[in-house]
Design a protein around this motif. Structure first.
Motif, PDB file in Angstrom:
ATOM      1  N   LEU A 232      59.373  75.297  13.827  1.00 52.57           N
ATOM      2  CA  LEU A 232      60.113  74.694  14.936  1.00 52.57           C
ATOM      3  C   LEU A 232      59.285  73.694  15.723  1.00 52.57           C
ATOM      4  O   LEU A 232      59.758  72.607  16.039  1.00 52.57           O
ATOM      5  CB  LEU A 232      60.618  75.794  15.876  1.00 52.57           C
ATOM      6  CG  LEU A 232      61.612  75.363  16.966  1.00 52.57           C
ATOM      7  CD1 LEU A 232      62.881  74.810  16.340  1.00 52.57           C
ATOM      8  CD2 LEU A 232      61.953  76.533  17.881  1.00 52.57           C
ATOM      9  N   LEU A 236      60.393  70.001  15.438  1.00 49.59           N
ATOM     10  CA  LEU A 236      61.224  69.595  16.567  1.00 49.59           C
ATOM     11  C   LEU A 236      60.631  68.381  17.268  1.00 49.59           C
ATOM     12  O   LEU A 236      61.365  67.476  17.690  1.00 49.59           O
ATOM     13  CB  LEU A 236      61.361  70.762  17.552  1.00 49.59           C
ATOM     14  CG  LEU A 236      62.553  70.709  18.515  1.00 49.59           C
ATOM     15  CD1 LEU A 236      63.861  70.614  17.749  1.00 49.59           C
ATOM     16  CD2 LEU A 236      62.562  71.940  19.408  1.00 49.59           C
ATOM     17  N   VAL A 385      67.923  68.810  14.922  1.00 48.81           N
ATOM     18  CA  VAL A 385      67.548  69.827  15.914  1.00 48.81           C
ATOM     19  C   VAL A 385      68.112  71.199  15.552  1.00 48.81           C
ATOM     20  O   VAL A 385      67.354  72.178  15.467  1.00 48.81           O
ATOM     21  CB  VAL A 385      67.969  69.387  17.325  1.00 48.81           C
ATOM     22  CG1 VAL A 385      67.678  70.497  18.336  1.00 48.81           C
ATOM     23  CG2 VAL A 385      67.241  68.106  17.725  1.00 48.81           C
ATOM     24  N   PRO A 386      69.441  71.327  15.325  1.00 46.53           N
ATOM     25  CA  PRO A 386      69.927  72.646  14.882  1.00 46.53           C
ATOM     26  C   PRO A 386      69.355  73.066  13.541  1.00 46.53           C
ATOM     27  O   PRO A 386      69.215  74.263  13.269  1.00 46.53           O
ATOM     28  CB  PRO A 386      71.451  72.452  14.809  1.00 46.53           C
ATOM     29  CG  PRO A 386      71.667  70.989  14.710  1.00 46.53           C
ATOM     30  CD  PRO A 386      70.545  70.370  15.474  1.00 46.53           C
ATOM     31  N   TYR A 388      66.223  72.580  12.490  1.00 44.99           N
ATOM     32  CA  TYR A 388      64.906  73.165  12.722  1.00 44.99           C
ATOM     33  C   TYR A 388      65.012  74.510  13.440  1.00 44.99           C
ATOM     34  O   TYR A 388      64.229  75.429  13.179  1.00 44.99           O
ATOM     35  CB  TYR A 388      64.047  72.195  13.533  1.00 44.99           C
ATOM     36  CG  TYR A 388      63.696  70.936  12.782  1.00 44.99           C
ATOM     37  CD1 TYR A 388      63.315  70.986  11.445  1.00 44.99           C
ATOM     38  CD2 TYR A 388      63.757  69.687  13.385  1.00 44.99           C
ATOM     39  CE1 TYR A 388      62.990  69.829  10.744  1.00 44.99           C
ATOM     40  CE2 TYR A 388      63.435  68.526  12.694  1.00 44.99           C
ATOM     41  CZ  TYR A 388      63.060  68.606  11.380  1.00 44.99           C
ATOM     42  OH  TYR A 388      62.745  67.466  10.686  1.00 44.99           O
ATOM     43  N   ILE A 389      65.974  74.620  14.353  1.00 48.16           N
ATOM     44  CA  ILE A 389      66.173  75.906  15.024  1.00 48.16           C
ATOM     45  C   ILE A 389      66.612  76.963  14.016  1.00 48.16           C
ATOM     46  O   ILE A 389      66.151  78.112  14.041  1.00 48.16           O
ATOM     47  CB  ILE A 389      67.206  75.756  16.160  1.00 48.16           C
ATOM     48  CG1 ILE A 389      66.657  74.844  17.267  1.00 48.16           C
ATOM     49  CG2 ILE A 389      67.573  77.124  16.734  1.00 48.16           C
ATOM     50  CD1 ILE A 389      67.651  74.562  18.372  1.00 48.16           C
ATOM     51  N   SER A 390      67.499  76.577  13.105  1.00 48.15           N
ATOM     52  CA  SER A 390      67.952  77.508  12.065  1.00 48.15           C
ATOM     53  C   SER A 390      66.790  77.950  11.177  1.00 48.15           C
ATOM     54  O   SER A 390      66.688  79.122  10.798  1.00 48.15           O
ATOM     55  CB  SER A 390      69.044  76.857  11.205  1.00 48.15           C
ATOM     56  OG  SER A 390      70.171  76.514  11.982  1.00 48.15           O
ATOM     57  N   TRP A 392      63.654  78.119  11.973  1.00 43.94           N
ATOM     58  CA  TRP A 392      62.796  79.026  12.731  1.00 43.94           C
ATOM     59  C   TRP A 392      63.367  80.440  12.745  1.00 43.94           C
ATOM     60  O   TRP A 392      62.656  81.422  12.505  1.00 43.94           O
ATOM     61  CB  TRP A 392      62.630  78.508  14.159  1.00 43.94           C
ATOM     62  CG  TRP A 392      61.950  79.491  15.068  1.00 43.94           C
ATOM     63  CD1 TRP A 392      60.675  79.969  14.963  1.00 43.94           C
ATOM     64  CD2 TRP A 392      62.514  80.123  16.219  1.00 43.94           C
ATOM     65  NE1 TRP A 392      60.402  80.862  15.978  1.00 43.94           N
ATOM     66  CE2 TRP A 392      61.517  80.970  16.761  1.00 43.94           C
ATOM     67  CE3 TRP A 392      63.750  80.052  16.845  1.00 43.94           C
ATOM     68  CZ2 TRP A 392      61.742  81.740  17.892  1.00 43.94           C
ATOM     69  CZ3 TRP A 392      63.968  80.817  17.988  1.00 43.94           C
ATOM     70  CH2 TRP A 392      62.958  81.648  18.501  1.00 43.94           C
ATOM     71  N   LEU A 393      64.667  80.554  12.988  1.00 46.07           N
ATOM     72  CA  LEU A 393      65.300  81.874  12.990  1.00 46.07           C
ATOM     73  C   LEU A 393      65.222  82.524  11.613  1.00 46.07           C
ATOM     74  O   LEU A 393      64.963  83.732  11.490  1.00 46.07           O
ATOM     75  CB  LEU A 393      66.763  81.745  13.429  1.00 46.07           C
ATOM     76  CG  LEU A 393      66.994  81.304  14.885  1.00 46.07           C
ATOM     77  CD1 LEU A 393      68.475  81.059  15.141  1.00 46.07           C
ATOM     78  CD2 LEU A 393      66.448  82.361  15.846  1.00 46.07           C
ATOM     79  N   THR A 442      66.849  71.708   7.193  1.00 49.56           N
ATOM     80  CA  THR A 442      66.486  73.117   7.369  1.00 49.56           C
ATOM     81  C   THR A 442      65.577  73.588   6.249  1.00 49.56           C
ATOM     82  O   THR A 442      64.545  74.238   6.488  1.00 49.56           O
ATOM     83  CB  THR A 442      67.754  73.989   7.409  1.00 49.56           C
ATOM     84  OG1 THR A 442      68.637  73.512   8.420  1.00 49.56           O
ATOM     85  CG2 THR A 442      67.400  75.434   7.704  1.00 49.56           C
TER      86      THR A 442
END
Length: 552
Positions: A232, A236, A385-386, A388-390, A392-393, A442
């Motif tokens: 992330l 990000l 952005v979503p 990279y967040i995905s 990370w999760l 992702t």
């Protein structure tokens, strides 16, 4: 053999030392996001047609001297031809009216012998209008991007090996200086040839900086902080730089001003030399134990914790622990020396190739998605952005193999479906393309972290650089990929979709690294194993979750 994560566990995961390293290395990737993709605007092709010199022509002939051609079902002015000026001048002098007295289809045409007139509705200038990279010279426009990615390819290969030999920190700052200097020098290019040479060296520095920063942070940080950084943090910040690019390009519509805005922030990172340390893991792999201990003791001081009297006791002198010796040198050939490492390397090279050709193909095509290239580019950047967040999760809670495979499959299938969208629903095509961009973004973030987890310290940067080198072969052909639309409109999407689906299944044959500490030697490198249901594995063996919290 010692375990670095256990040995340095007394530092904690998120003290002042880790915070400094985390934020400074993340911030160093912001210029990469704006610099790598600045070619979208710097080398974009503005609307143009043949220039008409000031001659005595009636308004009727001035209006028709540029032939009308049909392109993709739409009429537009010819970009590379005009009716012969001497004939038109004679007909105009005789008072003849085009279309009534003269059939335009009977007139001879000629090339743009007096140059071109470029529209300034979107750009004040690009390198295309600066160096006339149109018509017979149009091949230079995509080839310019190819030369840049060739520099990235060379940088990927050599920066990894140089970093493993001379250290993460020196290569990190040397490549950062290189990208700043060569990008700045491009502004003063007198010819396209000079510009292209400087662009090549700029690309060489761009990727070297990013890879060195990524590996440096991966080796210094531990636990969930390392996962946060690799999946992330750097990604990000790269997306932030990418999103800043269309904003800068909107206000600075001249290519020289844009390059200055991209290059100058690199000067702000010079003071980082005194704040970012060398990787203790790399120092230990080179037998430089005292330097590694000095860095860890300094970190303990910043984190206000007490360090043991002897930190790396397995390297200390004594009967049972002989003095450390400098480990043997490792090269790129170690990546194919055994069957396990060779299979892992080949699969990762193919996966990286797919990710890069899809990511940059969709990114460079973003300016063509709508009439406003600035909005299109911003949307293409924001969708990361979503992504990279995905990632990370997924890296935080799910095994690497199935999660990376699923998002790769999502990206490939989304591009396949574009050819099924009716012509009157262009918004749906854009949505599917952005969904594909989300999937590949992702997977890019996940595979970057996955690769660093699979290889030992002595090969980590070499492996990352080698995989990046193979992937850049894809980026070199990307500028020509979407030109295949002249043969079949959806051919580029079919190619990218096929690569995505094949790579998604190939990922399933990689070793699993979820919940395991980073390997330090080749002997510790994870071996290939049969695929297992992640739910069964986690229920039957809860230890990996404990390892993830304390050692990863």
């Amino acid at each position: 053999m010692y375990n670095y994560d256990e040995t340095t566990a007394f530092l904690g995961h998120w003290g002042l030392f880790q915070q400094i390293v985390f934020f400074l290395l993340c911030a160093s990737t912001i210029p990469n996001g704006s610099g790598v993709l600045s070619i979208i605007f710097v080398a974009d092709i503005p609307s143009h047609h043949c220039m008409i010199p000031e001659v005595n022509l009636t308004q009727d002939w001035l209006n028709v001297i540029i032939p009308i051609k049909v392109v993709n079902g739409k009429q537009e002015l010819s970009r590379c031809s005009r009716y012969r000026l001497d004939m038109v001048r004679n007909l105009s002098a005789q008072g003849l009216i085009p279309g009534r007295d003269v059939n335009l289809t009977d007139l001879e045409q000629e090339g743009c012998v007096d140059g071109w007139s470029y529209s300034r509705d979107i750009y004040q200038s690009t390198i295309v209008s600066e160096f006339d990279l149109v018509c017979s010279e149009q091949w230079k426009q995509p080839f310019t991007s190819t030369l840049y990615f060739l520099g990235v390819l060379v940088g990927s290969f050599f920066s990894g090996q140089l970093s493993d030999r001379y250290g993460r920190k020196p290569v990190f700052f040397a490549t950062m200086a290189g990208q700043t200097i060569f990008t700045f020098a491009q502004v003063f290019s007198p010819t396209w040839t000079v510009f292209s040479i400087l662009l090549f060296f700029s690309g060489l520095g761009q990727i070297g900086n990013y890879i060195s920063a990524f590996v440096l942070g991966t080796e210094i940080l531990t636990g969930n902080v390392r996962v946060l950084f690799s999946s992330l943090g750097v990604c990000l910040c790269f997306a932030v730089g990418y999103m800043m690019l269309p904003l800068m390009a909107y206000f600075l519509r001249d290519w020289k001003s844009l390059l200055l805005a991209v290059a100058l922030p690199g000067l702000l990172y010079i003071p980082l030399w005194w704040f970012i340390p060398e990787s203790p893991r790399w120092l230990l792999s080179q037998g430089r134990v005292e330097e590694a201990e000095a860095i860890i003791r300094n970190a303990a001081k910043k984190n206000r914790v007490e360090a043991p009297q002897i930190i790396f006791q397995n390297y200390s002198g004594g009967e049972n622990h002989p003095p450390s010796k400098k480990e043997e040198r490792h090269t790129v050939f170690d990546l194919i020396r055994t069957s396990n490492i060779r299979a892992t390397t080949l699969i990762l090279c193919m996966v990286w190739f797919t990710i890069v050709i899809a990511y940059y193909g969709l990114s460079l095509n973003s300016s063509q998605l709508s009439a406003d290239p600035y909005i299109s580019c911003f949307i293409s950047a924001a969708v990361e952005v979503p992504g990279y967040i995905s990632s990370w999760l997924a890296l935080q809670y799910f095994p690497r193999r199935p999660s990376a495979s699923c998002v790769m499959l999502l990206g490939g299938v989304s591009l396949f479906f574009i050819q099924l969208v009716p012509e009157n629903l262009p918004e749906l095509s854009v949505a599917l393309e952005m969904l594909g961009k989300y999937g590949f973004t992702t997977s890019a973030s996940m595979i970057f972290a996955y690769t660093a987890e699979l290889y030992p310290t002595v090969l980590r940067n070499t492996a990352t650089g080698t995989c990046a080198t193979f992937s850049r072969v894809g980026s070199c052909i990307v500028p020509f990929l979407f030109q295949l639309r002249v043969y079949f409109k959806y051919l580029p999407y079919i190619i990218l979709g096929t690569l995505g689906v094949v790579s998604a299944f190939a990922i399933l044959f990689l070793p699993e690294s979820f919940g395991r500490p980073l390997p330090e030697t080749i002997q510790q490198m994870h071996k290939r194993e049969r695929m297992k249901c992640p739910c069964i594995t986690r229920k039957g063996t809860p230890e990996p979750m404990v390892i993830l919290e304390s050692q990863l």
